[in-house]
Write a protein that holds these residues in place. Structure first.
Motif, PDB file in Angstrom:
ATOM      1  N   ASP A 206       3.307  29.881  -9.618  1.00  0.00           N
ATOM      2  CA  ASP A 206       4.152  30.575  -8.650  1.00  0.00           C
ATOM      3  C   ASP A 206       4.736  29.650  -7.594  1.00  0.00           C
ATOM      4  N   HIS A 207       4.351  28.381  -7.579  1.00  0.00           N
ATOM      5  CA  HIS A 207       4.875  27.416  -6.608  1.00  0.00           C
ATOM      6  C   HIS A 207       5.351  26.168  -7.364  1.00  0.00           C
ATOM      7  N   ALA A 208       6.393  26.355  -8.142  1.00  0.00           N
ATOM      8  CA  ALA A 208       6.844  25.318  -9.069  1.00  0.00           C
ATOM      9  C   ALA A 208       7.605  24.176  -8.406  1.00  0.00           C
ATOM     10  N   LEU A 209       7.868  24.290  -7.086  1.00  0.00           N
ATOM     11  CA  LEU A 209       8.586  23.227  -6.391  1.00  0.00           C
ATOM     12  C   LEU A 209       7.751  22.602  -5.271  1.00  0.00           C
ATOM     13  N   SER A 210       6.466  22.921  -5.213  1.00  0.00           N
ATOM     14  CA  SER A 210       5.617  22.428  -4.124  1.00  0.00           C
ATOM     15  C   SER A 210       4.601  21.424  -4.653  1.00  0.00           C
ATOM     16  N   LEU A 211       4.694  20.195  -4.157  1.00  0.00           N
ATOM     17  CA  LEU A 211       3.770  19.138  -4.568  1.00  0.00           C
ATOM     18  C   LEU A 211       2.686  18.933  -3.517  1.00  0.00           C
ATOM     19  N   LYS A 212       1.543  18.443  -3.961  1.00  0.00           N
ATOM     20  CA  LYS A 212       0.508  18.006  -3.034  1.00  0.00           C
ATOM     21  C   LYS A 212       1.044  16.849  -2.198  1.00  0.00           C
ATOM     22  N   ASP A 213       0.352  16.552  -1.120  1.00  0.00           N
ATOM     23  CA  ASP A 213       0.737  15.394  -0.317  1.00  0.00           C
ATOM     24  C   ASP A 213       0.424  14.107  -1.073  1.00  0.00           C
ATOM     25  N   ASN A 214       1.307  13.154  -0.897  1.00  0.00           N
ATOM     26  CA  ASN A 214       1.135  11.833  -1.491  1.00  0.00           C
ATOM     27  C   ASN A 214       0.059  11.051  -0.731  1.00  0.00           C
ATOM     28  N   SER A 215      -0.823  10.357  -1.431  1.00  0.00           N
ATOM     29  CA  SER A 215      -1.759   9.445  -0.772  1.00  0.00           C
ATOM     30  C   SER A 215      -2.115   8.319  -1.732  1.00  0.00           C
ATOM     31  N   ILE A 216      -1.571   7.140  -1.435  1.00  0.00           N
ATOM     32  CA  ILE A 216      -1.861   5.957  -2.253  1.00  0.00           C
ATOM     33  C   ILE A 216      -2.416   4.834  -1.374  1.00  0.00           C
ATOM     34  N   ILE A 217      -3.110   5.232  -0.313  1.00  0.00           N
ATOM     35  CA  ILE A 217      -3.700   4.248   0.591  1.00  0.00           C
ATOM     36  C   ILE A 217      -4.714   3.383  -0.142  1.00  0.00           C
ATOM     37  N   TYR A 218      -5.410   3.950  -1.118  1.00  0.00           N
ATOM     38  CA  TYR A 218      -6.398   3.190  -1.873  1.00  0.00           C
ATOM     39  C   TYR A 218      -5.778   1.993  -2.594  1.00  0.00           C
ATOM     40  N   TYR A 219      -4.455   2.016  -2.801  1.00  0.00           N
ATOM     41  CA  TYR A 219      -3.785   0.935  -3.523  1.00  0.00           C
ATOM     42  C   TYR A 219      -3.122  -0.074  -2.577  1.00  0.00           C
ATOM     43  N   ASP A 221      -4.065  -2.830  -1.116  1.00  0.00           N
ATOM     44  CA  ASP A 221      -4.204  -4.243  -1.488  1.00  0.00           C
ATOM     45  C   ASP A 221      -3.367  -4.575  -2.718  1.00  0.00           C
ATOM     46  N   ASP A 222      -3.252  -3.623  -3.634  1.00  0.00           N
ATOM     47  CA  ASP A 222      -2.429  -3.824  -4.825  1.00  0.00           C
ATOM     48  C   ASP A 222      -0.955  -3.917  -4.443  1.00  0.00           C
ATOM     49  N   MET A 223      -0.506  -3.039  -3.564  1.00  0.00           N
ATOM     50  CA  MET A 223       0.886  -3.076  -3.105  1.00  0.00           C
ATOM     51  C   MET A 223       1.187  -4.403  -2.407  1.00  0.00           C
ATOM     52  N   GLU A 224       0.252  -4.846  -1.588  1.00  0.00           N
ATOM     53  CA  GLU A 224       0.415  -6.126  -0.902  1.00  0.00           C
ATOM     54  C   GLU A 224       0.568  -7.254  -1.913  1.00  0.00           C
ATOM     55  N   SER A 225      -0.214  -7.204  -2.987  1.00  0.00           N
ATOM     56  CA  SER A 225      -0.192  -8.278  -3.986  1.00  0.00           C
ATOM     57  C   SER A 225       1.102  -8.325  -4.783  1.00  0.00           C
ATOM     58  N   ILE A 226       1.779  -7.172  -4.957  1.00  0.00           N
ATOM     59  CA  ILE A 226       3.019  -7.164  -5.748  1.00  0.00           C
ATOM     60  C   ILE A 226       4.258  -7.373  -4.882  1.00  0.00           C
ATOM     61  N   GLY A 227       4.059  -7.520  -3.550  1.00  0.00           N
ATOM     62  CA  GLY A 227       5.196  -7.875  -2.708  1.00  0.00           C
ATOM     63  C   GLY A 227       5.744  -6.794  -1.816  1.00  0.00           C
ATOM     64  N   VAL A 228       5.012  -5.685  -1.642  1.00  0.00           N
ATOM     65  CA  VAL A 228       5.455  -4.632  -0.724  1.00  0.00           C
ATOM     66  C   VAL A 228       5.236  -5.105   0.708  1.00  0.00           C
ATOM     67  N   THR A 229       6.241  -4.951   1.541  1.00  0.00           N
ATOM     68  CA  THR A 229       6.186  -5.415   2.924  1.00  0.00           C
ATOM     69  C   THR A 229       5.494  -4.429   3.842  1.00  0.00           C
ATOM     70  N   SER A 230       5.796  -3.133   3.653  1.00  0.00           N
ATOM     71  CA  SER A 230       5.381  -2.137   4.635  1.00  0.00           C
ATOM     72  C   SER A 230       4.829  -0.885   3.971  1.00  0.00           C
ATOM     73  N   ALA A 231       3.676  -0.417   4.482  1.00  0.00           N
ATOM     74  CA  ALA A 231       3.055   0.827   4.029  1.00  0.00           C
ATOM     75  C   ALA A 231       3.364   1.908   5.052  1.00  0.00           C
ATOM     76  N   LYS A 253      -8.701   0.117   4.935  1.00  0.00           N
ATOM     77  CA  LYS A 253      -8.468  -0.397   3.582  1.00  0.00           C
ATOM     78  C   LYS A 253      -7.959  -1.830   3.627  1.00  0.00           C
ATOM     79  N   ARG A 254      -7.039  -2.106   4.544  1.00  0.00           N
ATOM     80  CA  ARG A 254      -6.474  -3.457   4.619  1.00  0.00           C
ATOM     81  C   ARG A 254      -7.483  -4.472   5.156  1.00  0.00           C
TER      82      ARG A 254
END
Length: 684
Positions: A206-219, A221-231, A253-254
């Motif tokens: 009944d809620h086909a357009l509602s997503l959970k909140d995004n949370s990729i804080i656990y990643y 260090d991985d984002m930092e390693s692939i070249g992401v500047t800002s979280a 985490k950082r």
């Protein structure tokens, strides 16, 4: 390797404090105009100056968001806002409007420009276009996977910013027209009514357009390693306690490599929609990503929890290291020299001199201990050297005084001035009579019903050779409609376009900045689509300057605004068709645990009022089409210049017969068979 930046939202100065004291490296905030979060408290220029001073003293950057589409009547005020923001010493400006960004860069080349996620950039080509325009950072679409982010980082030297926590729109940012079309409140203008959080039914959900909140804080260090500047943390509309919790999780985490159970529990309890999802980053899409705010999510955010979180940031975080040298000679005024690595402060007190101690001389340990008491300030001393003559002393109260003086002066030095040179540009708003009289269509479904009265037909890039021959019999000039959703398939699309080029097809319809870039590179005639969101003369001038052949104006501007646009590039508008209100990467059908193939290219979704919305899937992204077609065919010569008209056939290939045309003023009702869109009623 440089540590990934923790970027926090701030809807008020209270949120700035909570973010900085919890470990944020930068904050982003909106002014009282031209912000995509119009209902946040936002900042006056006086508050902005206070914020930049507070943050710069503490090694924290301040980014101002002007991430909305701008109308001609607002351009001069918007530029004046940027000028005043520069006088407040902001570190960067986050923008959506491509024409406005172009003008700002010319007016103040030294101001860092960040491309908002509202620009819908999710490919290497899109990032290249922004870099060529002078952008220093791009905020990538939330829907990108780790591999897609890494590909851009590996192939282009530009800062990349990724949303790591917060609300997820179902639609790709900058491509949602649901709120505007149904209620006149445009998400592209900062007035989103969050239509997607309402009940929309697909078989099994009944809620086909509602997503959970995004949370990729656990990643992180991985984002930092692939070249992401800002979280980046989403949430300028949320409480300071939410901001503090999210920043603390990122900081742990950082700095520690893990997030404590208590911190993660607080983050979940302070705000969530049935938990969190990491589906886009891990490229694991499906029903598990869907969720909406339930009673248990609301009651978990108690006042007791908020008090506990407030306690965690009641004190200053001592984040600015200093080195000092204290000198005390007999019969000479003592001096205290302090540096933060960039600024040097030397304080001498003439009314006090070193004198022989009657009882106890000032020891090195006592001097260092007293001078190091920086509680209540953002500073700490990593080292203090001393040169103290034997048997000499000064009053302890003097040490406290000289410490306070030197830190006060350091505050003033760290509250620096960028001295931006902002030259207010002149804008020629003279309306231009630039129009194309040819008739065009964009067709998704190929059959014998296609009319032969079009001068140019755009066909899907997936068209078969057999269907291409069918269209050629109806129209001598054919172009390719490049998909808006280019996620993970840019290289394949480029190769396919080369094949069409070899067949003599030279025209492309582009609705994404990445597509504009590579189609231009391939030598196609580039026709800008309505989803480039061209709403003002500055954007028309950008399209002309960048070399587009012609443009479709945004579906969010009125007939008066369209006719008043300046510039010399030819322009037109969409006159008929089921307008896509959303571009989604996760299929609404999957919300009900169904396979995406269930939608069979164009399934149906129903809202709480029983209106049906078709879903058009191309195997990579889904477009949610309006429940009724746009139709202004009879208005073209009455209201507009003699524009060319783009007719869109997504779920049918013939213009329906409209009975009693003109009744209901284009409003939706159970008996309405069409809409006149926003061309005559406008939007907020």
């Amino acid at each position: 390797m440089k540590k990934i930046e923790i970027l926090a939202p701030a809807g008020s100065f209270e949120s700035v404090i909570s973010a900085v004291r919890s470990g944020a490296d930068a904050v982003y905030l909106g002014l009282q105009d031209f912000s995509a979060r119009k209902e946040a408290k936002n900042f006056s220029f006086e508050e902005l100056k206070e914020t930049t001073s507070y943050c710069h003293i503490r090694n924290v950057k301040v980014y101002v968001t002007m991430n909305t589409l701008i109308f001609d009547r607002e351009l001069e005020d918007a530029l004046e806002c940027v000028k005043k923001a520069c006088e407040c010493n902001i570190d960067a400006l986050i923008v959506q409007d491509i024409g406005f960004a172009n003008m700002v860069h010319k007016a103040c080349p030294s101001l860092h420009l960040h491309g908002s996620t509202q620009m819908s950039v999710h490919t290497l080509s899109g990032a290249k276009l922004l870099k060529e325009m002078g952008f220093t950072r791009v905020v990538l679409s939330r829907e990108m996977s780790r591999e897609e982010i890494k590909y851009i980082a590996d192939n282009l030297d530009i800062e990349l910013e990724i949303f790591v926590h917060g609300a997820l729109c179902m639609c790709v940012s900058g491509q949602c027209y649901f709120s505007a079309m149904l209620g006149g409140r445009s998400g592209n203008r900062g007035y989103c009514a969050q239509t997607c959080r309402l009940p929309f039914k697909v078989d099994g959900c009944d809620h086909a357009l509602s997503l959970k909140d995004n949370s990729i804080i656990y990643y992180l260090d991985d984002m930092e390693s692939i070249g992401v500047t800002s979280a980046k943390i989403e949430g300028r509309m949320k409480r300071p306690e939410y901001v503090a919790s999210a920043v603390k999780a990122c900081y742990e985490k950082r700095e520690k490599g893990f997030i404590s159970t208590a911190t993660m529990e607080n983050l979940k309890n302070v705000f969530s929609r049935t938990g969190f999802t990491d589906g886009y980053y891990t490229n694991h899409l499906g029903h598990h990503m869907f969720g909406y705010r339930k009673k248990e999510d609301v009651v978990s955010a108690t006042e007791k929890l908020f008090r506990e979180i407030r306690t965690s940031y009641k004190d200053e975080m001592q984040r600015v290291p200093l080195k000092g040298k204290f000198t005390l000679r007999e019969n000479e005024s003592p001096t205290f020299e302090v540096t933060d690595g960039k600024n040097v402060v030397i304080t001498t007190c003439d009314d006090v001199k070193g004198e022989k101690a009657l009882k106890v001389a000032l020891s090195e340990e006592k001097a260092v201990s007293q001078l190091s008491k920086t509680g209540g300030t953002p500073y700490y001393f990593s080292n203090i050297e001393t040169e103290i003559d034997e048997g000499i002393t000064v009053p302890i109260s003097f040490l406290n005084k000289i410490r306070r003086e030197v830190l006060g002066i350091m505050d003033s030095k760290r509250d620096f001035d960028y001295n931006y040179n902002f030259t207010m540009p002149e804008i020629d708003f003279t309306p231009a009579d630039q129009r194309i009289t040819e008739k065009r269509a964009e067709v998704r479904k190929i059959d014998d019903k296609i009319g032969n009265d079009y001068d140019l037909i755009f066909v899907p890039i997936t068209i078969s050779d057999e269907d291409l021959e069918k269209v050629k019999k109806k129209c001598s000039k054919i172009g390719i409609s490049v998909p808006r959703g280019l996620f993970g398939r840019e290289d394949k699309i480029i190769e396919k376009l080369k094949e069409f080029k070899a067949k003599g097809i030279n025209d492309t319809l582009c609705n994404n900045l990445g597509a504009v870039y590579f189609c231009k590179e391939l030598g196609f005639n580039v026709h800008g689509g309505e989803f480039l969101n061209i709403t003002n003369t500055a954007s028309v001038l950008w399209a002309e300057e960048y070399g587009l052949d012609d443009i479709l104006v945004s579906i969010e501007i009125t007939d008066e605004q369209i006719n008043a646009l300046g510039g010399n590039i030819k322009r037109g508008l969409v006159s008929y068709g089921y307008i896509p209100l959303m571009l989604t990467r996760n299929c609404p059908v999957k919300s009900g645990r169904k396979d995406c193939r269930t939608c069979k290219k164009h399934g149906k979704m129903q809202d709480r009022k029983k209106y049906e919305f078709s879903l058009y899937c191309d195997g990579n992204c889904v477009e949610v089409l309006n429940s009724v077609p746009l139709n202004i065919l009879s208005e073209i010569n009455k209201k507009f210049f003699t524009f060319f008209t783009m007719e869109k056939f997504y779920v049918e290939n013939s213009v329906e017969k409209v009975e009693n045309y003109g009744e209901n003023n284009g409003k939706r009702s159970q008996t309405t068979t069409y809409t006149r869109g926003m061309y005559f009623r406008g939007i907020k």
